[in-house]
Design a protein around this motif. Structure first.
Motif, short mmCIF file in Angstrom:
data_model
loop_
_atom_site.label_atom_id
_atom_site.label_comp_id
_atom_site.label_asym_id
_atom_site.label_seq_id
_atom_site.Cartn_x
_atom_site.Cartn_y
_atom_site.Cartn_z
N PHE A 135 51.36 62.17 4.77
CA PHE A 135 50.86 63.53 4.56
C PHE A 135 51.01 63.95 3.10
N VAL A 136 52.19 63.72 2.55
CA VAL A 136 52.43 64.11 1.15
C VAL A 136 51.51 63.34 0.21
N LEU A 137 51.35 62.07 0.46
CA LEU A 137 50.48 61.25 -0.39
C LEU A 137 49.03 61.73 -0.31
N GLY A 138 48.52 61.90 0.90
CA GLY A 138 47.13 62.33 1.08
C GLY A 138 46.88 63.72 0.54
N ALA A 139 47.78 64.65 0.84
CA ALA A 139 47.61 66.03 0.38
C ALA A 139 47.69 66.11 -1.14
N GLY A 140 48.62 65.40 -1.71
CA GLY A 140 48.77 65.43 -3.17
C GLY A 140 47.56 64.87 -3.88
N PHE A 141 47.09 63.71 -3.45
CA PHE A 141 45.91 63.12 -4.09
C PHE A 141 44.66 63.97 -3.87
N SER A 142 44.54 64.53 -2.68
CA SER A 142 43.38 65.36 -2.40
C SER A 142 43.37 66.60 -3.30
N PHE A 143 44.52 67.23 -3.44
CA PHE A 143 44.59 68.43 -4.28
C PHE A 143 44.31 68.07 -5.74
N LEU A 144 44.90 66.98 -6.20
CA LEU A 144 44.63 66.56 -7.58
C LEU A 144 43.16 66.22 -7.79
N TYR A 145 42.56 65.52 -6.85
CA TYR A 145 41.14 65.17 -6.95
C TYR A 145 40.29 66.43 -6.98
N GLU A 146 40.62 67.38 -6.11
CA GLU A 146 39.85 68.64 -6.05
C GLU A 146 39.96 69.42 -7.35
N THR A 147 41.15 69.50 -7.90
CA THR A 147 41.35 70.34 -9.09
C THR A 147 40.95 69.65 -10.38
#
Length: 182
Positions: free
Chosen positions: A115-127
């Protein structure tokens, strides 16, 4: 093997609620023999017989004939086998509980890391990649973009967690633990 068989038969007797007098009677110890053993050795429970030493039993030589002392030793060995069987059963159940807890914690850890890995990468990719103007937005628009990015990050994090948990089925816990300790 004989000890285990004795323990199995004896444990059936103990489960059935056998009294100390009945156990002694099975070995031919009756009446005055039971009284002598109970008084001299301080036995008030059948489990106490397992703690008798050869020296204590042989110390009854002037009150009990050799045959009766041998019968008492056999009863003592039976009680020790029962105690060992109960100890072994307890250890097995503790090992099972421990292994289940290990598996549960390993699964929770995998889910959390995913969860932490997916959420972190997703947020970074989005921003950083999708919204090139993310850091130049006004407060009103920034709040909305952050909310959208957080929702997407939570969804991607949950999906990544489940994917990693599913993938971990193909790598045994021992293998993963060996990688972590190496």
């Amino acid at each position: 093997r004989a000890t285990v068989l004795v323990a199995v038969f004896a444990s059936a007797a103990v489960v059935s609620g056998e009294t100390i007098g009945e156990a002694f009677a099975r070995y031919g110890l009756r009446g005055e023999h039971v009284e002598v053993i109970a008084q001299r050795c301080g036995i008030d429970d059948l489990k106490d017989v397992g703690y008798l030493s050869n020296r204590e039993i042989d110390g009854l030589s002037w009150q009990l004939p050799r045959v009766k002392r041998n019968a008492l030793k056999a009863l003592r060995d039976e009680q020790r086998a029962i105690a060992e069987l109960k100890r072994a059963r307890g250890q097995i159940s503790m090992r099972r509980l421990s292994s289940w807890l290990d598996f549960a914690f390993a699964t929770l850890e995998t889910l959390f890391r995913g969860f932490v890995l997916g959420a972190g990468f997703s947020f970074l990719y989005e921003t950083l990649v999708v919204s090139k103007d993310f850091f130049q937005l006004e407060d009103r628009l920034l709040r909305e973009r952050v909310r959208i990015a957080c929702v997407r990050a939570a969804a991607v994090g949950a999906a990544t967690a489940l994917a990693l948990c599913g993938a971990s089925l193909f790598l045994p816990l021992r293998t993963r633990a060996a990688w972590m300790t190496a």
